[in-house]
Design an enzyme around this catalytic site. Structure first.
Site, PDB file in Angstrom:
ATOM      1  N   GLN A 214       0.740  -1.324  -0.037  1.00 39.57           N
ATOM      2  CA  GLN A 214      -0.068  -0.340  -0.011  1.00 39.57           C
ATOM      3  C   GLN A 214       0.712   1.167   0.031  1.00 39.57           C
ATOM      4  OE1 GLN A 214      -1.981  -1.478   3.767  1.00 39.57           O
ATOM      5  NE2 GLN A 214      -4.094  -1.001   2.578  1.00 39.57           N
ATOM      6  N   GLN A 236       0.045  -0.418  -5.778  1.00 42.49           N
ATOM      7  CA  GLN A 236      -1.156  -0.806  -4.772  1.00 42.49           C
ATOM      8  C   GLN A 236      -1.731   0.676  -4.145  1.00 42.49           C
ATOM      9  OE1 GLN A 236      -0.801  -3.807  -2.057  1.00 42.49           O
ATOM     10  NE2 GLN A 236      -2.883  -3.291  -0.951  1.00 42.49           N
ATOM     11  N   ASP A 237      -2.871   1.032  -4.327  1.00 45.50           N
ATOM     12  CA  ASP A 237      -3.620   1.994  -3.704  1.00 45.50           C
ATOM     13  C   ASP A 237      -3.249   3.457  -4.113  1.00 45.50           C
ATOM     14  OD1 ASP A 237      -4.885   0.092  -2.231  1.00 45.50           O
ATOM     15  OD2 ASP A 237      -3.929   0.743  -0.320  1.00 45.50           O
ATOM     16  N   ASP A 258      -6.561  -2.389  -6.196  1.00 49.43           N
ATOM     17  CA  ASP A 258      -7.305  -1.511  -5.500  1.00 49.43           C
ATOM     18  C   ASP A 258      -6.792   0.003  -5.912  1.00 49.43           C
ATOM     19  OD1 ASP A 258      -8.384  -3.517  -4.537  1.00 49.43           O
ATOM     20  OD2 ASP A 258      -7.501  -3.374  -2.676  1.00 49.43           O
ATOM     21  N   ARG A 326     -13.452  -4.931  -6.488  1.00 48.09           N
ATOM     22  CA  ARG A 326     -13.897  -5.599  -5.586  1.00 48.09           C
ATOM     23  C   ARG A 326     -14.218  -4.690  -4.460  1.00 48.09           C
ATOM     24  NH1 ARG A 326      -8.621  -8.049  -2.389  1.00 48.09           N
ATOM     25  NH2 ARG A 326      -7.375  -6.213  -2.011  1.00 48.09           N
ATOM     26  N   TRP A 328     -14.627  -3.342  -1.201  1.00 49.32           N
ATOM     27  CA  TRP A 328     -13.725  -2.804  -0.120  1.00 49.32           C
ATOM     28  C   TRP A 328     -14.676  -2.895   1.458  1.00 49.32           C
ATOM     29  CZ3 TRP A 328     -11.448   2.618   1.518  1.00 49.32           C
ATOM     30  CH2 TRP A 328     -10.748   2.365   2.508  1.00 49.32           C
TER      31      TRP A 328
END
Length: 422
Positions: A214, A236-237, A258, A326, A328
């Site tokens: 993240q 990621q993120d 994500d 997806r 969260w």
């Protein structure tokens, strides 16, 4: 009365949180505590705006600010959990009923604001972007308050110094910072919380790399904000659309897991969205929307954009799966409309978060998309995905709006006028 009670408890919780700094046992607890302190301060501000008789606002405004207040409290809790320090300080910080009181207020105030959703698109931007700000976004020449240039030809050599100058300004006029071409290797905490924040033609890049998991390039919680022709680069993120109403136009977003996530009411329009090569055993998920309450007015709408594989993913495309999103949180909401979906998109379309979590309460819509990844015949068979139930594949149109059950896909005012659902 319900908001006033929630505000009273939020003030009490914020005061209690301030006293807990000395009890933090390590840097992670200190970081999570500091974030909670700011989030409670913002929650108090949102609740105050909601009941202030001098604030000219609509029911949709109030719903937005209450949604943000609830998101703030949830973000406080999530910070401790994700940093693995939820055993000691967190119970002391969240030992109140603020979340439940805000949920109750949202439920009490829940009404159909359809009458407010009309003609929200003007000259390429949401109607709430003033004519002056539209000219600012579209103009090639801008008169800045300060200029940042690494070679010393501006007012400051660093963005940090310019931000400090902006913080010292007086008055309420827009403060314009021009950042001249260059790579500015700074770890910045930009107060992207002020109403009407605008960024144009700048790249927000997190250089942590995929192995650090993240790593957010930008977290934004500015109401009525616009990002025009910007780039967001990470793994990621990457882009944390935390809360409030946000509009992204002609932007580039790069990431893996994500990489567009959060709980704002956000529209990404005419954007280029690139999935990168993830780490071994990882799957790419473009979105992870974080709506926690059915009465929040939040969701991610991606319109007239392109979803593609980046250059590093193309050679190994068959080795990694990529999904549209997806869930969260429990009431996750995401819509892809009139968007090119490349062959990287898995036929199932959407990915579970954890077993059956949120599969009956989420809503994931696809409308008039095209490209090799747009076929919906093999999409997941979840209750919240059109095609499973009465929504008929996400193609039911009434009065120029797209519906599925009680959820209006055209709810997000930023681009409703441009969606052309007829």
């Amino acid at each position: 009365m319900a908001v006033e009670l929630a505000l009273e408890r939020a003030v009490r919780a914020g005061s209690n949180t301030k006293t807990l700094g000395s009890k933090c046992r390590n840097k992670r607890e200190k970081a999570a505590w500091a974030d909670c302190l700011k989030l409670y301060e913002d929650t108090i501000q949102q609740l105050n705006k909601t009941i202030d008789p001098n604030t000219k606002c609509t029911d949709f405004d109030r719903q937005t600010w209450l949604s943000t207040a609830l998101t703030n409290v949830e973000t406080c809790r999530t910070g401790f959990v994700e940093l693995g320090v939820s055993d000691f300080v967190l119970p002391l910080v969240t030992n109140n009923n603020v979340s439940q009181l805000i949920c109750n207020t949202l439920a009490l105030g829940n009404n159909d604001t359809t009458h407010e959703r009309h003609n929200y698109y003007n000259d390429g931007f949401p109607r709430w972007v003033s004519p002056r700000d539209r000219r600012l976004l579209q103009s090639g020449s801008v008169r800045p308050n300060v200029v940042v240039a690494q070679d010393g030809s501006g007012n400051y050599r660093t963005i940090r110094a310019a931000l400090d100058a902006a913080a010292r300004r007086s008055g309420n006029n827009r403060f314009v910072i021009i950042v001249r071409k260059g790579i500015y290797r700074e770890n910045l905490e930009i107060a992207v919380t002020g109403d009407g924040f605008i960024a144009r033609g700048i790249t927000f890049r997190n250089t942590a790399g995929p192995s650090n998991h993240q790593a957010v390039a930008l977290r934004s919680s500015a109401d009525l904000s616009v990002f025009h022709r910007c780039s967001f680069e990470g793994y990621q993120d990457t882009l944390y659309v935390h809360s409030q109403r946000q509009f992204y136009k002609e932007c580039y977003i790069f990431g893996t897991v994500d990489f567009i996530f959060g709980n704002a009411a956000v529209v990404l329009q005419n954007c280029m969205i690139y999935a990168r090569r993830p780490m071994s055993n990882q799957k790419n998920t473009i979105t992870a929307q974080g709506r926690t309450d059915p009465n929040q007015n939040t969701g991610i709408s991606i319109h007239n954009s392109r979803v593609m594989a980046s250059a590093d993913l193309v050679p190994v495309l068959g080795s990694f799966q990529s999904f549209l999103g997806r869930p969260w949180k429990q009431y996750s909401r995401t819509v892809f409309m009139q968007t090119y979906l490349g062959s990287l998109v898995d036929p199932a379309g959407w990915l579970e978060w954890d077993g059956n979590f949120a599969l009956n309460t989420l809503y994931y819509g696809e409308y008039r998309n095209f490209g090799l990844g747009s076929a919906t015949g093999q999409r997941v068979r979840w209750r919240g995905v059109p095609g499973y139930n009465e929504c008929g594949g996400g193609r039911e149109v009434y009065s120029g709006k797209l519906y599925c059950g009680d959820f209006v896909v055209a709810r997000y005012e930023c681009a409703v006028h441009s969606w052309n659902l007829n």
